[in-house]
Design a protein around this motif. Structure first.
Motif, PDB file in Angstrom:
ATOM      1  N   ARG A   9     -17.775  -0.054   7.369  1.00 53.20           N
ATOM      2  CA  ARG A   9     -16.722   0.963   7.298  1.00 53.20           C
ATOM      3  C   ARG A   9     -16.426   1.588   8.655  1.00 53.20           C
ATOM      4  NH1 ARG A   9     -16.584   3.954   2.366  1.00 53.20           N
ATOM      5  NH2 ARG A   9     -15.360   5.535   3.468  1.00 53.20           N
ATOM      6  N   ASP A  29      -3.401  -0.400  10.188  1.00 60.92           N
ATOM      7  CA  ASP A  29      -4.439  -0.280   9.168  1.00 60.92           C
ATOM      8  C   ASP A  29      -3.777   0.216   7.891  1.00 60.92           C
ATOM      9  OD1 ASP A  29      -6.959  -0.112   7.967  1.00 60.92           O
ATOM     10  OD2 ASP A  29      -7.175   1.972   8.554  1.00 60.92           O
ATOM     11  N   GLY A  69       0.820  -1.199   0.000  1.00 66.74           N
ATOM     12  CA  GLY A  69       0.000   0.000   0.000  1.00 66.74           C
ATOM     13  C   GLY A  69       0.852   1.246   0.000  1.00 66.74           C
ATOM     14  N   THR A 111     -11.783   8.812   2.231  1.00 63.54           N
ATOM     15  CA  THR A 111     -11.026   9.673   1.342  1.00 63.54           C
ATOM     16  C   THR A 111     -11.906  10.883   1.050  1.00 63.54           C
ATOM     17  OG1 THR A 111     -11.839   8.380  -0.542  1.00 63.54           O
ATOM     18  CG2 THR A 111      -9.634   7.862   0.257  1.00 63.54           C
ATOM     19  N   ILE A 154     -12.632   5.423   8.340  1.00 65.23           N
ATOM     20  CA  ILE A 154     -11.602   5.743   7.355  1.00 65.23           C
ATOM     21  C   ILE A 154     -12.296   6.214   6.078  1.00 65.23           C
ATOM     22  CG2 ILE A 154      -9.686   4.813   6.009  1.00 65.23           C
ATOM     23  CD1 ILE A 154      -9.471   2.714   8.347  1.00 65.23           C
ATOM     24  N   TRP A 167      -0.103   3.906   2.227  1.00 70.39           N
ATOM     25  CA  TRP A 167      -0.536   4.641   3.415  1.00 70.39           C
ATOM     26  C   TRP A 167      -0.817   3.649   4.522  1.00 70.39           C
ATOM     27  CZ3 TRP A 167      -4.975   4.117   6.223  1.00 70.39           C
ATOM     28  CH2 TRP A 167      -5.442   5.185   6.979  1.00 70.39           C
ATOM     29  N   LEU A 198     -12.414   5.090  -1.819  1.00 69.90           N
ATOM     30  CA  LEU A 198     -13.473   4.686  -0.910  1.00 69.90           C
ATOM     31  C   LEU A 198     -14.727   5.486  -1.256  1.00 69.90           C
ATOM     32  CD1 LEU A 198     -11.376   4.743   2.384  1.00 69.90           C
ATOM     33  CD2 LEU A 198     -11.974   2.758   0.991  1.00 69.90           C
ATOM     34  N   PRO A 250      -6.220   9.600   2.080  1.00 69.37           N
ATOM     35  CA  PRO A 250      -7.230   9.154   3.037  1.00 69.37           C
ATOM     36  C   PRO A 250      -7.041   9.784   4.411  1.00 69.37           C
ATOM     37  CG  PRO A 250      -5.539   7.505   2.878  1.00 69.37           C
ATOM     38  CD  PRO A 250      -5.187   8.562   1.878  1.00 69.37           C
ATOM     39  N   SER A 280       2.063   8.452   5.243  1.00 75.12           N
ATOM     40  CA  SER A 280       1.574   8.443   3.868  1.00 75.12           C
ATOM     41  C   SER A 280       2.652   8.930   2.915  1.00 75.12           C
ATOM     42  CB  SER A 280       0.327   9.324   3.748  1.00 75.12           C
ATOM     43  OG  SER A 280       0.647  10.665   4.090  1.00 75.12           O
ATOM     44  N   TRP A 324      -3.951   1.153   3.654  1.00 78.86           N
ATOM     45  CA  TRP A 324      -4.792   1.528   2.507  1.00 78.86           C
ATOM     46  C   TRP A 324      -3.994   1.310   1.227  1.00 78.86           C
ATOM     47  CZ3 TRP A 324      -4.882   6.424  -0.501  1.00 78.86           C
ATOM     48  CH2 TRP A 324      -5.989   6.501  -1.363  1.00 78.86           C
ATOM     49  N   ASP A 325      -4.610   0.628   0.258  1.00 80.94           N
ATOM     50  CA  ASP A 325      -3.896   0.266  -0.976  1.00 80.94           C
ATOM     51  C   ASP A 325      -4.089   1.264  -2.106  1.00 80.94           C
ATOM     52  OD1 ASP A 325      -6.485  -0.132  -1.808  1.00 80.94           O
ATOM     53  OD2 ASP A 325      -6.262  -2.267  -2.230  1.00 80.94           O
TER      54      ASP A 325
END
Length: 200
Positions: free
Chosen positions: A111, A93, A18, A145, A143, A20, A100, A195, A61, A95-96
């Motif tokens: 979510r 956690d 990912g 975006t 979470i 982030w 979202l 995000p 990030s 994020w890829d």
């Protein structure tokens, strides 16, 4: 639950894919310091001491989407106010980069991540969707975006205070005590594309 360590050099390693990540700790009066590394490069030292037991999160990030290695190393040190040097790792956690969806998300949506000690669902026509969760010592994460987020909370007689955090930084406290049942809203905007992590 969380993993706890206090010996200098003890390390947790996590490989992820990912761009982030959000790193969570359970902090408190006995918490010490940890150093965070991503791909072998230090991201700084975290002082996890807090006066009261508190969930904390730190967002990292700007990395190229791909495989990375996170490591969290216990330093065995603490500031003068801490009673110990424990590091209590709660979650990672990732994020890829997948977008979202926007929309309205009720408290029972997938979510919304909840600590397991939230109370039962309460019904009230004044609440968004007609229901809400109520507890005095729980945490929720959302979470998203996008540039803004709105938190809707149900206020009632006997309600208390809720702290609102964004991306690991304290935002404000919302007073949820009200002589009549009412929904209170808090909008955070001009956040950038994301995000982001909202913690209540």
């Amino acid at each position: 639950s969380y993993h706890r360590a206090d010996d200098p050099g003890e390390t947790a390693v996590f490989t992820y894919t990912g761009a982030w990540l959000n790193l969570g700790f359970f902090a408190g009066p006995a918490s010490g310091r940890a150093e965070v590394f991503i791909d072998g490069l230090s991201q700084g030292v975290l002082d996890l001491y807090r006066h009261d037991e508190t969930p904390l999160s730190f967002v990292y990030s700007g990395f190229v989407t791909g495989t990375h290695t996170l490591s969290v190393t216990v330093l065995g040190t603490n500031n003068a106010y801490a009673t110990n040097d424990r590091v209590q790792l709660d979650y990672v956690d990732v994020w890829d980069g997948t977008a979202l969806t926007d929309g309205v998300f009720e408290q029972d949506d997938g979510r919304v991540h909840l600590t397991p000690n939230w109370g039962s669902t309460q019904s009230n026509a004044a609440a968004s969707g007609g229901t809400y969760l109520r507890n005095s010592d729980s945490t929720a994460w959302f979470i998203f975006t996008g540039d803004s987020v709105t938190y809707e909370a149900f206020a009632y007689t006997g309600g208390d205070l809720a702290q609102v955090w964004l991306d690991g930084s304290y935002g404000t406290t919302v007073d949820l005590e009200s002589p009549v049942d009412v929904t209170r809203t808090l909008t955070l905007d001009s956040l950038g594309a994301g995000p982001h992590v909202l913690l209540v």
